[in-house]
Design a protein around this motif. Structure first.
Motif: not given
Length: 337
Positions: A81-86, A108-115, A97-101
């Motif tokens: 949900d953070l990745g979608h800016r919900q 879970l790598g935030w940048g890789w997963w979001n891309t 917050v996404g990187m911390l979570v």
């Protein structure tokens, strides 16, 4: 599938639906909801590790591993949900917050997963552009079967049987892919993401091997990561697996591309919580930044609108969705049997 709208009018179909959704206020942020949900998940995360320390050197830790796997998955839903800016309006806060979570919390790598996930949303179930249907191990179309070699070709013969056992390795795959991404030049914030991933693995493995003897520690890791992977896979598999796989020949507008490749799962509050409200996959794909609790409210609007314009809208039960996905995998591999 009935599609009475002409090519000239299809481009405006989504615009008309978006107007209805906006008028209903369903894209408005839900800060209280996410504050409460975040607090509950955070308390469960801390409580799970406190239980792990309290239980100590005991075979009961295998049950604790299952509990923590459930909690990790719920943390993953919040990262989604953070990745979608919900949750937050700004990208900066969402990323922080996404990187911390994601990185620190569950490895879970935030940048890789979001891309990767954004590519999926842009072209769901497209065999050339959606990384979630790339033939890395499982093959998703007859064309992929014909081009498969090695392990994917071997698995494809009986991939419906292999599917759930392979999910036990999914969490490990996500961890490995996250670490690999840190060494890719195109990855943003590589040092920060790498440091947070390193901190997660040092704390995670350090805690497990400090509390448990080597043999029990290994079993804990196998159970925890295995259940984590299966839970994640069982949460995402009903959404698109077994739905039409698109190719370059398919020319669909945004609304049809999202609706025709997605499947909703019926259920009440328990299903919503268990699946992170991703059971409203059609609504989520049409409006990725819609806060999760609003998806249920958007469903009747979207379903009714799809009926009005003649677009097929699929909703089924949870176990039937797995059956449809497994039948698709079985049929795809038929040529190799």
């Amino acid at each position: 599938m009935a599609e009475p709208a002409s090519l000239a009018t299809r481009g405006s179909d989504f615009a008309r639906l978006a107007t209805k959704i906006n008028e209903a206020g369903l894209l408005d942020r839900r800060p209280v909801y996410y504050a409460v949900r975040g607090a509950i998940v955070a308390a469960s995360f801390v409580g799970g590790w406190a239980l792990f320390v309290w239980v100590g050197d005991s075979w009961l830790q295998l049950l604790v591993a299952v509990v923590l796997a459930v909690v990790f998955t719920q943390v993953g839903f919040i990262a989604h949900d953070l990745g979608h800016r919900q949750v937050f309006r700004t990208r900066r806060t969402s990323d922080l917050v996404g990187m911390l979570v994601g990185n620190l919390g569950i490895g879970l790598g935030w940048g890789w997963w979001n891309t990767k996930h954004n590519k999926h949303h842009a072209n769901p179930n497209h065999e050339d552009h959606d990384p979630d249907v790339s033939p890395a191990v499982i093959v998703w179309s007859e064309d992929q079967v014909s081009r498969s070699r090695g392990l994917p070709r071997f698995i494809a013969k009986r991939q419906a049987l292999w599917f759930f056992p392979l999910l036990t390795l999914e969490a490990w795959h996500l961890h490995v892919a996250s670490v690999k991404a840190v060494f890719q030049p195109e990855t943003k914030r590589r040092r920060t993401e790498g440091a947070l991933l390193l901190a997660h693995f040092v704390l995670y493995f350090g805690a497990v091997f400090a509390v448990l003897p080597f043999g029990k520690a290994l079993l804990f890791l196998i159970v925890h990561q295995g259940v984590f992977g299966v839970y994640l896979g069982c949460s995402f598999a009903p959404n698109h697996k077994g739905m039409p796989v698109l190719t370059a020949e398919d020319k669909l507008d945004f609304l049809r591309k999202q609706v025709l490749t997605s499947r909703n799962v019926r259920g009440g509050v328990v299903t919503d919580i268990a699946l992170g409200q991703l059971n409203y996959q059609i609504e989520h794909h049409l409006f990725p930044n819609m806060p999760a609790p609003n998806l249920r409210k958007a469903q009747p609007i979207v379903r009714r609108y799809c009926e009005e314009i003649g677009v097929s809208y699929l909703e089924t039960g949870l176990f039937r969705s797995y059956g449809q996905a497994l039948r698709h995998l079985h049929d795809v591999g038929a040529a190799l049997r």
